[in-house]
Design a protein around this motif. Structure first.
Motif, PDB file in Angstrom:
ATOM      1  N   ASP A  52       2.885  21.691  31.282  1.00 41.14           N
ATOM      2  CA  ASP A  52       2.344  21.943  29.603  1.00 41.14           C
ATOM      3  C   ASP A  52       1.134  20.542  29.223  1.00 41.14           C
ATOM      4  O   ASP A  52       0.669  20.063  28.979  1.00 41.14           O
ATOM      5  CB  ASP A  52       3.257  22.172  28.491  1.00 41.14           C
ATOM      6  CG  ASP A  52       2.720  22.263  27.381  1.00 41.14           C
ATOM      7  OD1 ASP A  52       1.163  22.940  27.277  1.00 41.14           O
ATOM      8  OD2 ASP A  52       3.076  22.240  26.475  1.00 41.14           O
ATOM      9  N   ASN A  87      -2.735  20.115  28.898  1.00 38.05           N
ATOM     10  CA  ASN A  87      -2.945  19.466  27.541  1.00 38.05           C
ATOM     11  C   ASN A  87      -2.814  17.868  28.467  1.00 38.05           C
ATOM     12  O   ASN A  87      -3.574  16.795  26.561  1.00 38.05           O
ATOM     13  CB  ASN A  87      -1.681  19.811  26.575  1.00 38.05           C
ATOM     14  CG  ASN A  87      -1.660  21.587  26.505  1.00 38.05           C
ATOM     15  OD1 ASN A  87      -2.697  21.840  26.376  1.00 38.05           O
ATOM     16  ND2 ASN A  87      -0.749  21.949  26.273  1.00 38.05           N
ATOM     17  N   VAL A 110      -8.251  16.722  31.248  1.00 35.48           N
ATOM     18  CA  VAL A 110      -9.408  17.925  30.945  1.00 35.48           C
ATOM     19  C   VAL A 110     -10.345  17.039  30.576  1.00 35.48           C
ATOM     20  O   VAL A 110     -11.208  18.029  30.980  1.00 35.48           O
ATOM     21  CB  VAL A 110      -8.625  18.373  29.246  1.00 35.48           C
ATOM     22  CG1 VAL A 110      -9.620  19.044  28.114  1.00 35.48           C
ATOM     23  CG2 VAL A 110      -7.404  19.241  28.584  1.00 35.48           C
ATOM     24  N   LEU A 147      -9.030  21.894  23.748  1.00 35.07           N
ATOM     25  CA  LEU A 147      -8.472  21.723  24.287  1.00 35.07           C
ATOM     26  C   LEU A 147      -7.958  20.178  24.052  1.00 35.07           C
ATOM     27  O   LEU A 147      -6.901  19.498  23.266  1.00 35.07           O
ATOM     28  CB  LEU A 147      -7.792  21.582  25.345  1.00 35.07           C
ATOM     29  CG  LEU A 147      -7.352  22.878  26.043  1.00 35.07           C
ATOM     30  CD1 LEU A 147      -7.398  23.059  27.275  1.00 35.07           C
ATOM     31  CD2 LEU A 147      -5.570  23.339  25.707  1.00 35.07           C
ATOM     32  N   GLY A 193      -5.214  17.707  20.900  1.00 35.27           N
ATOM     33  CA  GLY A 193      -4.709  17.163  21.600  1.00 35.27           C
ATOM     34  C   GLY A 193      -4.174  15.793  20.174  1.00 35.27           C
ATOM     35  O   GLY A 193      -5.103  15.988  19.409  1.00 35.27           O
TER      36      GLY A 193
END
Length: 81
Positions: free
Chosen positions: A30, A34, A39, A70, A74
């Protein structure tokens, strides 16, 4: 009471260990998925794939929206850059 409980639940110790390892792996995955830096790398790869003709514009826009969502979801100073 503590000794009796420990003796009665001793057969479950391996199961608890497997559950702990699975939880640690899920948390690490995870964090990696993230991570804003990861990303951004995915966004760059997506742009390269579009430029190289490996994907079409529809696929690019769908994936870009997902990755930008995403980034927006964050937290922390890394996202603000």
């Amino acid at each position: 009471m503590g000794l009796l409980t420990a003796l009665l639940t001793a057969p479950l110790a391996p199961v608890r260990g497997v559950i702990w390892v699975a939880d640690q792996l899920a948390e690490a995955a995870d964090r990696e998925v993230n991570d804003p830096a990861a990303v951004r790398v995915q966004l760059a790869a997506l742009n390269r794939a579009l430029e190289d003709g490996e994907i079409d514009l529809v696929h690019f826009e769908r994936e870009e929206d997902r990755l930008l969502d995403l980034l927006e979801a964050g937290t922390g100073p890394e996202v603000a850059r």
